[in-house]
Design a protein around this motif. Structure first.
Motif, short mmCIF file in Angstrom:
data_model
loop_
_atom_site.label_atom_id
_atom_site.label_comp_id
_atom_site.label_asym_id
_atom_site.label_seq_id
_atom_site.Cartn_x
_atom_site.Cartn_y
_atom_site.Cartn_z
N ILE A 71 -23.09 75.26 -20.32
CA ILE A 71 -23.38 74.97 -21.73
C ILE A 71 -24.61 74.07 -21.86
CG2 ILE A 71 -22.47 73.97 -23.86
CD1 ILE A 71 -21.16 76.61 -23.06
N GLY A 72 -24.76 73.14 -20.94
CA GLY A 72 -25.93 72.27 -20.97
C GLY A 72 -25.74 70.97 -21.73
N SER A 73 -24.53 70.70 -22.21
CA SER A 73 -24.28 69.48 -22.97
C SER A 73 -24.13 68.28 -22.05
CB SER A 73 -23.02 69.64 -23.83
OG SER A 73 -21.93 70.08 -23.04
N LEU B 100 -31.46 78.23 -28.85
CA LEU B 100 -31.69 77.70 -27.51
C LEU B 100 -31.08 76.31 -27.41
CD1 LEU B 100 -33.15 78.32 -24.81
CD2 LEU B 100 -35.12 77.09 -25.73
N GLY B 101 -30.25 76.09 -26.39
CA GLY B 101 -29.59 74.80 -26.22
C GLY B 101 -29.57 74.36 -24.77
N GLY B 102 -29.13 73.11 -24.57
CA GLY B 102 -28.98 72.57 -23.23
C GLY B 102 -30.29 72.30 -22.52
N ILE B 103 -31.37 72.02 -23.28
CA ILE B 103 -32.69 71.92 -22.66
C ILE B 103 -33.13 70.49 -22.40
CG2 ILE B 103 -33.43 74.11 -23.65
CD1 ILE B 103 -35.02 72.52 -25.72
N ALA B 104 -32.29 69.51 -22.66
CA ALA B 104 -32.70 68.12 -22.43
C ALA B 104 -32.78 67.78 -20.95
CB ALA B 104 -31.73 67.17 -23.13
N ALA B 105 -32.14 68.59 -20.12
CA ALA B 105 -32.05 68.24 -18.70
C ALA B 105 -31.86 69.51 -17.88
CB ALA B 105 -30.89 67.27 -18.45
N GLY B 106 -31.95 69.35 -16.54
CA GLY B 106 -31.55 70.41 -15.64
C GLY B 106 -32.58 71.50 -15.44
N HIS C 262 -31.72 74.87 -16.19
CA HIS C 262 -31.32 76.05 -16.94
C HIS C 262 -31.19 75.70 -18.42
CE1 HIS C 262 -27.24 74.26 -16.85
NE2 HIS C 262 -27.01 75.04 -17.90
N ALA C 263 -31.21 76.72 -19.25
CA ALA C 263 -30.97 76.58 -20.68
C ALA C 263 -30.01 77.68 -21.11
CB ALA C 263 -32.28 76.68 -21.46
N LEU C 264 -29.35 77.47 -22.23
CA LEU C 264 -28.41 78.46 -22.75
C LEU C 264 -28.97 79.08 -24.03
CD1 LEU C 264 -25.62 79.85 -22.65
CD2 LEU C 264 -24.75 77.97 -24.05
N VAL C 265 -29.15 80.40 -23.99
CA VAL C 265 -29.52 81.14 -25.19
C VAL C 265 -28.23 81.62 -25.85
CG1 VAL C 265 -30.75 83.15 -26.10
CG2 VAL C 265 -31.70 81.86 -24.18
N ARG C 266 -27.86 80.97 -26.94
CA ARG C 266 -26.62 81.34 -27.65
C ARG C 266 -26.92 82.53 -28.56
NH1 ARG C 266 -22.71 76.91 -28.14
NH2 ARG C 266 -23.49 75.06 -27.02
N LEU C 267 -26.12 83.56 -28.43
CA LEU C 267 -26.30 84.77 -29.24
C LEU C 267 -25.45 84.69 -30.49
CD1 LEU C 267 -26.22 87.39 -26.34
CD2 LEU C 267 -28.22 86.32 -27.38
N GLU C 268 -26.07 84.92 -31.61
CA GLU C 268 -25.35 84.86 -32.88
C GLU C 268 -24.61 86.18 -33.13
OE1 GLU C 268 -28.19 83.79 -35.82
OE2 GLU C 268 -28.66 81.86 -34.89
N PRO C 269 -23.46 86.10 -33.83
CA PRO C 269 -22.66 87.31 -34.03
C PRO C 269 -23.43 88.46 -34.69
CG PRO C 269 -21.41 85.36 -34.62
CD PRO C 269 -22.80 84.89 -34.35
N ALA C 270 -24.39 88.11 -35.56
CA ALA C 270 -25.11 89.17 -36.27
C ALA C 270 -26.21 89.80 -35.42
CB ALA C 270 -25.72 88.60 -37.56
N GLY C 271 -26.51 89.22 -34.28
CA GLY C 271 -27.58 89.73 -33.44
C GLY C 271 -27.06 90.63 -32.34
N MET C 272 -27.84 90.73 -31.28
CA MET C 272 -27.44 91.56 -30.15
C MET C 272 -26.26 90.94 -29.42
SD MET C 272 -30.95 92.92 -28.32
CE MET C 272 -31.83 91.37 -28.43
N SER C 273 -25.44 91.80 -28.85
CA SER C 273 -24.34 91.32 -28.02
C SER C 273 -24.85 90.93 -26.64
CB SER C 273 -23.27 92.40 -27.88
OG SER C 273 -23.76 93.48 -27.09
N GLU C 274 -24.03 90.20 -25.93
CA GLU C 274 -24.39 89.82 -24.56
C GLU C 274 -24.60 91.05 -23.69
OE1 GLU C 274 -22.00 87.51 -21.08
OE2 GLU C 274 -22.06 86.50 -23.03
N GLU C 275 -23.73 92.03 -23.86
CA GLU C 275 -23.83 93.26 -23.08
C GLU C 275 -25.16 93.96 -23.33
OE1 GLU C 275 -20.97 96.22 -24.10
OE2 GLU C 275 -21.04 97.12 -22.10
N GLU C 276 -25.58 93.99 -24.60
CA GLU C 276 -26.83 94.67 -24.94
C GLU C 276 -28.03 93.91 -24.37
OE1 GLU C 276 -29.27 96.51 -28.79
OE2 GLU C 276 -27.47 95.30 -29.10
#
Length: 517
Positions: free
Chosen positions: A292-294, A434-440, A442-456
Motif C-alpha cells: 500500500i505504501g502507507s 498514485l499513492g505511497g510515493i513518500a518513500a521506498g 515502489h508506488a501504488l496505482v489505485r484503480l478507480e471502479p469507473a476505470g479499467m480493471s486490474e485484469e485489463e
C-alpha cells in the motif's frame, strides 16, 4: 541546485521536540541518543551545516547545541576529525544498558544468550526458498515468460551496485581479517558486522542495537522462518503483504491471521479484538507498508507498542526500505520505542542487492538464545567473507555514500513517475490515483471502479511487453480480479528495478497501458 537532506554527509536520525525550543530540543535529542546507546562511542556526527539542513534549523542553533554537549563531556570536537561521541559518555550509556539487560535476563521467560555447544534436538525444516533464477523477494511468483520491460517491485537497480567500492572494502577486510574468518564461527554472525550494524542502525534508524542482540541471517525470508520456528502460536501479518512471507511463517510452525491495512498503516486497533486474542506477535512494515505504501500513523505506533507491552507480546518490524524516504528525514524505527518487545528485521537487499544474501535481526534479550539455536540448526552460520566486507563498507562510510546517491537517484525516478502519470497521452489523468510515493522503491496505482480493471491493465501491459505486479495477488486470500468491490484494485509499480536506460521506456509503456483506447 537545492540542498536536500538526503544527499549530505552521514545519516543521523533524531526526533527533536519543538515544544522545548529548537536548541534545547536538539540538545535533549542528542543526549537521549547517547544515553540509550543509539550513538556509540566514537560515532562521527554530521557537520553543523549538514544537520542544520536536515532538521530545518539555523546552523548557529546546531553549533550551540554541539558546543553545549562538548562542554558536558557528551561529545568531543577535534579539528580535522569533526564532532564525535565521547568515550566516557558512551561507557556510561553501556553500563546503564547492561543493568537493564541483566534485569531482563533475570525474568522467568529469559533464554540463554548463546547456542548450546552440542545440540540435542533435531532442526525443524525450513521451506524451500524458490528455484532457478526466481527472486524470493519477488511478490506474486515468477511470470510465465520474460518481458522486454519491467516495473515489477522487489529489487533495486542492480546496475548501480557499487562494484569498485565493494571491491576496495573486500580487499581491506580480507587484509585485516583474522584466520578464523575462514572457519566455523558464531551462529549469530561475525562480530565485525554486528558491531558495525549496531552503530549504523542506532545512528541512522533510531534502533537500540547492542552487537550481542544482533543475529545475521541470509535474508528476510530466513529471518521470518527462524521466528516462525521460535514463536509458533498465532501471528498477525499485514494484509495485503508478500505471499511468500505468509507461506514461510506458516511452513515453520505458526498460524497466520491477516491484519488489514489502510492509508494510516496496519489496523493495530483490531489487535485488541476477540479475533486476535490469541495473537502472540504482529509482523508489520511501519516505515513504508508493502504494497500500500502507507506509513504507520504515530498514534497507531504508540498503540502497537502498548499492545505489545501490556501482555508481553511481540512486534516484528520489517524495515525493508527504511533508508529511502524522499521528502523529509526517514521515520525512525518502532524498535526504538520498545526494544524489549520488538524484533527489528533489516536487509541489504534494497540498498545493495538481494544477491548479497545478508540481513539482520535485532532481538529482545529473551529471544537471543532461541533464535541463535534455530540459526545453528538451519545452516550453522551465514557466509563470513561477505559479512566482513559489509562491515568494512559500513564503517568506512561507503555505505552511507552509496545510500545517499541511491536515495537521490530513486527520488528523481519517483518524481518522473508522478510527473508522467499526472497526464496520460496529453490528457489529464483519470481513472486512477498514485499513492505511497513518500518513500521506498515502489508506488501504488489505485484503480478507480469507473476505470479499467486490474485484469485489463495487466493484459494491456503485456501487449506493450511491460511486466507489472497486480495488487490482487498480494492479499492473504488472493482475489486479483474480484468484481464485488470489497477490495481495492491497483498496480504496484517498482520504479527502482529498471536500469537508467530502460526506465524512460518502461514509463512510456506504463502511460500507454493506462491510457484509454
Amino acid at each position: 541546485m537545492a540542498e536536500y537532506w538526503s544527499t549530505l554527509d552521514v545519516d543521523l536520525h533524531l526526533s527533536v521536540d519543538p515544544a522545548s525550543g529548537r536548541r534545547v530540543g536538539l540538545e535533549q535529542a542528542l543526549r537521549e541518543a547517547v544515553r540509550d546507546g543509539r550513538l556509540a562511542a566514537g560515532t562521527r556526527l554530521p557537520s553543523t551545516r549538514t544537520l542544520a539542513v536536515e532538521l530545518g534549523l539555523a546552523r548557529g542553533t546546531v553549533s550551540a547545541a554541539y558546543d553545549q554537549l562538548v562542554a558536558e563531556g557528551q561529545l568531543v570536537a577535534v579539528r580535522g576529525s569533526g564532532t564525535r561521541v565521547a568515550e566516557a559518555a558512551a561507557r556510561g550509556a553501556a553500563g546503564a544498558a547492561g543493568a537493564a539487560g541483566a534485569a531482563e535476563r533475570g525474568s522467568p521467560r529469559a533464554a540463554p544468550a548463546t547456542a548450546p555447544a552440542h545440540p540435542t534436538t533435531p532442526a525443524l525444516s525450513i521451506a524451500p526458498l524458490g528455484s532457478g533464477g526466481e527472486s524470493v523477494n519477488r511478490p506474486g511468483g515468477a511470470q510465465a515468460r520474460p518481458f522486454a520491460l519491467s516495473l515489477r517491485p522487489g529489487t533495486p537497480d542492480l546496475s548501480h551496485f557499487p562494484r569498485a567500492a565493494w571491491l576496495r572494502a573486500s580487499r581491506r577486510a580480507l587484509n585485516a581479517a583474522p584466520n578464523d574468518v575462514f572457519g566455523y564461527g558464531d551462529p549469530r554472525g561475525r562480530v565485525e558486522l554486528r558491531r558495525a550494524l549496531a552503530e549504523y542502525l542506532g545512528r541512522a534508524r533510531g534502533v537500540l542495537a547492542d552487537p550481542e542482540r544482533i543475529v545475521i541471517v541470509s535474508g528476510a525470508v530466513q529471518g521470518l522462518a527462524l521466528l516462525g520456528q521460535v514463536l509458533g502460536g498465532v501471528v498477525a501479518m499485514e494484509d495485503p503483504y508478500i505471499p511468500l512471507f505468509h507461506d514461510v511463517v506458516r511452513a515453520n510452525g505458526a498460524q497466520v491471521l491477516p491484519l488489514p491495512v489502510d492509508d494510516d498503516g496496519a489496523r493495530v486497533d483490531l489487535l485488541s479484538g476477540r479475533r486476535y486474542r490469541d495473537v502472540e506477535a504482529a509482523i508489520v512494515t511501519p516505515s513504508h507498508q508493502y504494497p500500500i505504501g502507507s506509513t504507520l500513523h504515530p498514534a497507531r505506533r504508540q498503540a502497537l507498542v502498548e499492545w505489545a507491552r501490556d501482555d508481553r507480546r511481540l512486534i516484528v518490524e520489517d524495515d525493508y526500505d527504511g533508508e529511502f524516504r524522499y521528502d523529509r528525514q526517514p521515520v525512525g524505527a518502532v524498535q526504538g520505542m520498545a526494544p524489549d518487545r520488538t524484533v527489528y528485521l533489516g536487509t541489504a537487499s534494497k540498498t545493495l542487492g538481494p544477491g548479497i544474501r545478508l540481513a539482520w535481526m535485532v532481538l529482545p534479550e529473551h529471544l537471543i538464545g532461541p533464535v541463535t539455536e534455530a540459526k545453528l540448526y538451519a545452516d550453522h552460520q551465514s557466509e563470513a567473507l561477505g559479512q566482513v566486507t559489509l562491515a568494512e563498507f559500513i564503517t568506512s562510510h561507503d555505505y552511507d555514500r552509496h545510500v545517499r546517491a541511491a536515495r537521490l537517484r530513486y527520488r528523481r525516478r519517483r518524481d518522473l513517475l508522478a510527473e508522467r502519470l499526472h497526464t496520460r497521452a496529453g490528457r489529464p489523468a483519470a481513472g486512477f490515483a498514485l499513492g505511497g510515493i513518500a518513500a521506498g522503491l515502489h508506488a501504488l496505482v489505485r484503480l478507480e471502479p469507473a476505470g479499467m480493471s486490474e485484469e485489463e491493465v495487466l493484459r494491456r501491459a503485456a501487449e506493450f511487453d511491460l511486466e507489472l505486479e497486480g495488487l490482487g495477488g498480494l492479499w492473504h486470500t488472493p482475489n486479483a480480479f474480484a468484481s464485488s468491490g470489497a477490495r481495492p484494485q491497483g498496480i504496484v509499480v517498482g520504479f527502482g528495478s529498471p536500469t537508467e536506460a530502460a526506465y524512460p521506456r518502461a514509463l512510456d509503456a506504463l502511460v500507454r497501458t493506462l491510457s484509454w483506447r
